[in-house]
Design a protein around this motif. Structure first.
Motif, PDB file in Angstrom:
ATOM      1  N   LYS A  35     -38.285  11.941 -15.985  1.00 51.23           N
ATOM      2  CA  LYS A  35     -38.377  12.659 -17.257  1.00 51.23           C
ATOM      3  C   LYS A  35     -37.058  13.359 -17.581  1.00 51.23           C
ATOM      4  CE  LYS A  35     -43.376  13.256 -17.175  1.00 51.23           C
ATOM      5  NZ  LYS A  35     -44.523  14.150 -16.869  1.00 51.23           N
ATOM      6  N   GLU A  36     -36.404  13.894 -16.557  1.00 47.20           N
ATOM      7  CA  GLU A  36     -35.104  14.526 -16.771  1.00 47.20           C
ATOM      8  C   GLU A  36     -34.068  13.488 -17.203  1.00 47.20           C
ATOM      9  OE1 GLU A  36     -31.623  16.952 -14.314  1.00 47.20           O
ATOM     10  OE2 GLU A  36     -33.547  16.518 -13.339  1.00 47.20           O
ATOM     11  N   MET A  37     -34.082  12.327 -16.566  1.00 46.85           N
ATOM     12  CA  MET A  37     -33.134  11.272 -16.917  1.00 46.85           C
ATOM     13  C   MET A  37     -33.337  10.802 -18.363  1.00 46.85           C
ATOM     14  SD  MET A  37     -31.334  10.999 -14.164  1.00 46.85           S
ATOM     15  CE  MET A  37     -31.691  12.755 -14.040  1.00 46.85           C
ATOM     16  N   LEU A  38     -34.592  10.724 -18.783  1.00 40.92           N
ATOM     17  CA  LEU A  38     -34.883  10.352 -20.169  1.00 40.92           C
ATOM     18  C   LEU A  38     -34.438  11.440 -21.140  1.00 40.92           C
ATOM     19  CD1 LEU A  38     -38.443   8.787 -19.729  1.00 40.92           C
ATOM     20  CD2 LEU A  38     -36.454   7.599 -20.714  1.00 40.92           C
ATOM     21  N   HIS A  39     -34.695  12.686 -20.767  1.00 39.36           N
ATOM     22  CA  HIS A  39     -34.352  13.809 -21.643  1.00 39.36           C
ATOM     23  C   HIS A  39     -32.859  13.860 -21.941  1.00 39.36           C
ATOM     24  CE1 HIS A  39     -34.487  17.822 -23.404  1.00 39.36           C
ATOM     25  NE2 HIS A  39     -33.518  18.179 -22.584  1.00 39.36           N
ATOM     26  N   TYR A  40     -32.046  13.571 -20.925  1.00 41.30           N
ATOM     27  CA  TYR A  40     -30.591  13.650 -21.101  1.00 41.30           C
ATOM     28  C   TYR A  40     -29.963  12.297 -21.444  1.00 41.30           C
ATOM     29  CZ  TYR A  40     -30.834  18.401 -19.355  1.00 41.30           C
ATOM     30  OH  TYR A  40     -31.129  19.742 -19.212  1.00 41.30           O
ATOM     31  N   ASN A  41     -30.812  11.319 -21.777  1.00 41.72           N
ATOM     32  CA  ASN A  41     -30.340   9.997 -22.200  1.00 41.72           C
ATOM     33  C   ASN A  41     -29.520   9.274 -21.127  1.00 41.72           C
ATOM     34  OD1 ASN A  41     -31.462  10.166 -24.872  1.00 41.72           O
ATOM     35  ND2 ASN A  41     -29.784  11.552 -25.402  1.00 41.72           N
ATOM     36  N   PHE A  42     -29.889   9.497 -19.867  1.00 42.64           N
ATOM     37  CA  PHE A  42     -29.260   8.747 -18.791  1.00 42.64           C
ATOM     38  C   PHE A  42     -29.997   7.423 -18.585  1.00 42.64           C
ATOM     39  CE2 PHE A  42     -28.111  13.108 -16.853  1.00 42.64           C
ATOM     40  CZ  PHE A  42     -27.061  13.230 -17.743  1.00 42.64           C
ATOM     41  N   ILE A  43     -31.261   7.395 -18.985  1.00 43.32           N
ATOM     42  CA  ILE A  43     -32.031   6.158 -19.035  1.00 43.32           C
ATOM     43  C   ILE A  43     -32.728   6.123 -20.393  1.00 43.32           C
ATOM     44  CG2 ILE A  43     -32.379   5.989 -16.549  1.00 43.32           C
ATOM     45  CD1 ILE A  43     -35.179   7.124 -16.921  1.00 43.32           C
ATOM     46  N   GLU A  44     -33.217   4.945 -20.768  1.00 43.32           N
ATOM     47  CA  GLU A  44     -33.859   4.808 -22.070  1.00 43.32           C
ATOM     48  C   GLU A  44     -34.978   3.791 -21.983  1.00 43.32           C
ATOM     49  OE1 GLU A  44     -30.640   3.526 -24.547  1.00 43.32           O
ATOM     50  OE2 GLU A  44     -30.414   1.595 -23.526  1.00 43.32           O
ATOM     51  N   HIS A  45     -35.935   3.923 -22.884  1.00 41.14           N
ATOM     52  CA  HIS A  45     -37.028   2.966 -22.946  1.00 41.14           C
ATOM     53  C   HIS A  45     -36.569   1.698 -23.660  1.00 41.14           C
ATOM     54  CE1 HIS A  45     -40.357   5.191 -21.262  1.00 41.14           C
ATOM     55  NE2 HIS A  45     -40.078   6.236 -22.020  1.00 41.14           N
ATOM     56  N   LEU A  46     -37.061   0.573 -23.185  1.00 44.47           N
ATOM     57  CA  LEU A  46     -36.864  -0.713 -23.852  1.00 44.47           C
ATOM     58  C   LEU A  46     -38.016  -0.934 -24.828  1.00 44.47           C
ATOM     59  CD1 LEU A  46     -35.817  -2.803 -20.756  1.00 44.47           C
ATOM     60  CD2 LEU A  46     -34.402  -2.379 -22.751  1.00 44.47           C
ATOM     61  N   PRO A  47     -37.882  -1.891 -25.736  1.00 44.89           N
ATOM     62  CA  PRO A  47     -38.998  -2.191 -26.643  1.00 44.89           C
ATOM     63  C   PRO A  47     -40.263  -2.520 -25.857  1.00 44.89           C
ATOM     64  CG  PRO A  47     -36.997  -3.297 -27.372  1.00 44.89           C
ATOM     65  CD  PRO A  47     -36.689  -2.717 -26.026  1.00 44.89           C
ATOM     66  N   ALA A  48     -41.391  -2.194 -26.428  1.00 49.27           N
ATOM     67  CA  ALA A  48     -42.674  -2.419 -25.766  1.00 49.27           C
ATOM     68  C   ALA A  48     -42.859  -3.894 -25.412  1.00 49.27           C
ATOM     69  CB  ALA A  48     -43.816  -1.948 -26.662  1.00 49.27           C
ATOM     70  N   THR A  49     -43.507  -4.136 -24.273  1.00 50.13           N
ATOM     71  CA  THR A  49     -43.782  -5.509 -23.840  1.00 50.13           C
ATOM     72  C   THR A  49     -45.064  -6.013 -24.506  1.00 50.13           C
ATOM     73  OG1 THR A  49     -45.150  -4.801 -21.987  1.00 50.13           O
ATOM     74  CG2 THR A  49     -42.777  -4.941 -21.605  1.00 50.13           C
ATOM     75  N   GLN A  50     -45.417  -7.252 -24.178  1.00 47.75           N
ATOM     76  CA  GLN A  50     -46.657  -7.796 -24.731  1.00 47.75           C
ATOM     77  C   GLN A  50     -47.867  -7.022 -24.235  1.00 47.75           C
ATOM     78  OE1 GLN A  50     -44.900 -11.069 -22.831  1.00 47.75           O
ATOM     79  NE2 GLN A  50     -46.839 -11.799 -22.018  1.00 47.75           N
ATOM     80  N   ASP A  51     -47.707  -6.357 -23.087  1.00 45.51           N
ATOM     81  CA  ASP A  51     -48.726  -5.427 -22.605  1.00 45.51           C
ATOM     82  C   ASP A  51     -48.280  -4.035 -23.031  1.00 45.51           C
ATOM     83  OD1 ASP A  51     -50.371  -3.677 -21.261  1.00 45.51           O
ATOM     84  OD2 ASP A  51     -50.391  -4.839 -19.405  1.00 45.51           O
ATOM     85  N   GLY A  52     -48.871  -3.523 -24.073  1.00 46.30           N
ATOM     86  CA  GLY A  52     -48.423  -2.267 -24.651  1.00 46.30           C
ATOM     87  C   GLY A  52     -48.487  -1.080 -23.709  1.00 46.30           C
ATOM     88  N   ARG A  53     -49.201  -1.216 -22.597  1.00 47.11           N
ATOM     89  CA  ARG A  53     -49.294  -0.107 -21.642  1.00 47.11           C
ATOM     90  C   ARG A  53     -48.041   0.004 -20.779  1.00 47.11           C
ATOM     91  NH1 ARG A  53     -54.515  -2.207 -18.709  1.00 47.11           N
ATOM     92  NH2 ARG A  53     -53.194  -4.075 -18.923  1.00 47.11           N
ATOM     93  N   ILE A  54     -47.233  -1.039 -20.743  1.00 45.95           N
ATOM     94  CA  ILE A  54     -46.032  -1.056 -19.900  1.00 45.95           C
ATOM     95  C   ILE A  54     -44.804  -0.760 -20.745  1.00 45.95           C
ATOM     96  CG2 ILE A  54     -44.582  -2.475 -18.406  1.00 45.95           C
ATOM     97  CD1 ILE A  54     -47.076  -4.023 -17.621  1.00 45.95           C
TER      98      ILE A  54
END
Length: 288
Positions: free
Chosen positions: A92-111
Motif C-alpha cells: 500500500k505504501e509503494m502504491l501511495h508513492y507511485n513506486f508501483i502501479e496497477h495494470l488494467p484489469a484482467t479478464q477476471d475482474g477480481r485480479i
C-alpha cells in the motif's frame, strides 16, 4: 570466472572499492530519499527484491501468473520475510508513492496485477550498476558494460540476485551490530554514511574515525528522528561498535574494527551473490 565470497573478502582493494560504493549509495539516497529508503532496511529490501523477481518472472499471456498483491504476500510469507499485515502495508505504501502501479484489469475482474514504475526500475538498475562497478573494480572485468549492452539485463539478473539473497543465511541472519542497524529505518544508509567517511588506510585500527560529527545534522540529512537515531547509536555504543573521539555527539564518531569487518563481510556476501547471478544470467564468464 565468478568472484567467490573468499576472493572478494580477501581482495586488497575491497576497502577502497566498497567505500566508493557506499558513497554512490549515499548519492542515490540524496537524489530520491523516499525511493532509496526502500533498500535501506533489511526487511523492506528483501520484500522489494521478491516483488521485483515476481514482476520479471511474470507471464504476460497468463493473468494467473502476473504479479498481484496475493501472490506477493504469499511468497513473502513462504520465505518468512514478513507477516501478511507487514507485506500488505508495504504494498500500500509503494502504491501511495507511485513506486508501483496497477495494470488494467484482467479478464477476471477480481485480479488486479501490479508492476513497478519506470522510476523504480531505473533506481533498481542504478543499485545494480553500482555493485557491478565495484566487482569490475576488483578484477578489471566488464560486467557493467555487459549489463548496459543488454536491454533485458535487469530482468535477467535481478530475479537471480533475489534468489541468492533470500537463500543466504549471512544475509538473513546478519552479525550483531549489522543486525542492529538493518532494522532501523534507513539503517542501511546510516551504515553507508559511516563507512563512506572511513579512510581505508585506517581499516586496521581498533577505533576507525568516520566523517560524522553531529548527530543532529546526520539525522536531519537522513530524515530520521534525532532521538531515535541517537538511541540506536547508543545501543551500538553499548556493544562497543561505535564511539566518539571526544564529547559524545559533538566530536568525530568512530566505528570499531569489528563493526567495520561486519560491514565489509556483508558487502562481500552481497557482491558474490550478484556476481554469481551475472554469470548465470548470461551463461558466460563475467569478463568474456
Amino acid at each position: 570466472m565468478t568472484q567467490t565470497f573468499d576472493h572478494i573478502a580477501g581482495h586488497p582493494a575491497l576497502h577502497r572499492c566498497v567505500r566508493a560504493q557506499a558513497q554512490a549509495m549515499i548519492q542515490a539516497y540524496g537524489m530520491n530519499p523516499r525511493l532509496a529508503s526502500i533498500f535501506a532496511t533489511q526487511q523492506r529490501w528483501l520484500m522489494a527484491h521478491i516483488g521485483l523477481a515476481l514482476h520479471f518472472r511474470r507471464e504476460a499471456d497468463d493473468y494467473r501468473k502476473q504479479l498481484t498483491a496475493a501472490r506477493f504476500i504469499d511468497v513473502i510469507r513462504e520465505n518468512s520475510v514478513a507477516s501478511r499485515n507487514t507485506a500488505d502495508a508495504f504494498l500500500k505504501e509503494m502504491l501511495h508513492y507511485n513506486f508501483i502501479e496497477h495494470l488494467p484489469a484482467t479478464q477476471d475482474g477480481r485480479i488486479r496485477p501490479i508492476q513497478p514504475t519506470v522510476n523504480t526500475l531505473e533506481t533498481v538498475a542504478g543499485w545494480m550498476m553500482a555493485h557491478l562497478h565495484t566487482l569490475d573494480s576488483l578484477d578489471g572485468a566488464n560486467r557493467l558494460a555487459t549489463f548496459l549492452e543488454r536491454p533485458d539485463a535487469l530482468a535477467r539478473v535481478q530475479p537471480l540476485v533475489a534468489d541468492g539473497l533470500i537463500s543466504s543465511s549471512p544475509v538473513r541472519e546478519p552479525r550483531q551490530t549489522f543486525s542492529l542497524f538493518t532494522w532501523l529505518n534507513n539503517g542501511g544508509v546510516v551504515m553507508d554514511w559511516l563507512i563512506s567517511g572511513v579512510d581505508p588506510d585506517h581499516a586496521g585500527l581498533a577505533e576507525i574515525p568516520t566523517g560524522v560529527v553531529s548527530i543532529g545534522d546526520f539525522a536531519k540529512w537522513l530524515k530520521l528522528s534525532r532521538t531515535h537515531l541517537a538511541r540506536k547509536l547508543r545501543d551500538a555504543e553499548d556493544l562497543g561498535s561505535v564511539g566518539w573521539l571526544g564529547q559524545r555527539g559533538n566530536s568525530v564518531m568512530w566505528v570499531s574494527g569489528d563493526f567495520y569487518r561486519e560491514y565489509m563481510t556483508a558487502q562481500a556476501v552481497k557482491l558474490a551473490i550478484i556476481d554469481a547471478a551475472i554469470v548465470k544470467a548470461f551463461d558466460s564468464p563475467a569478463g568474456s
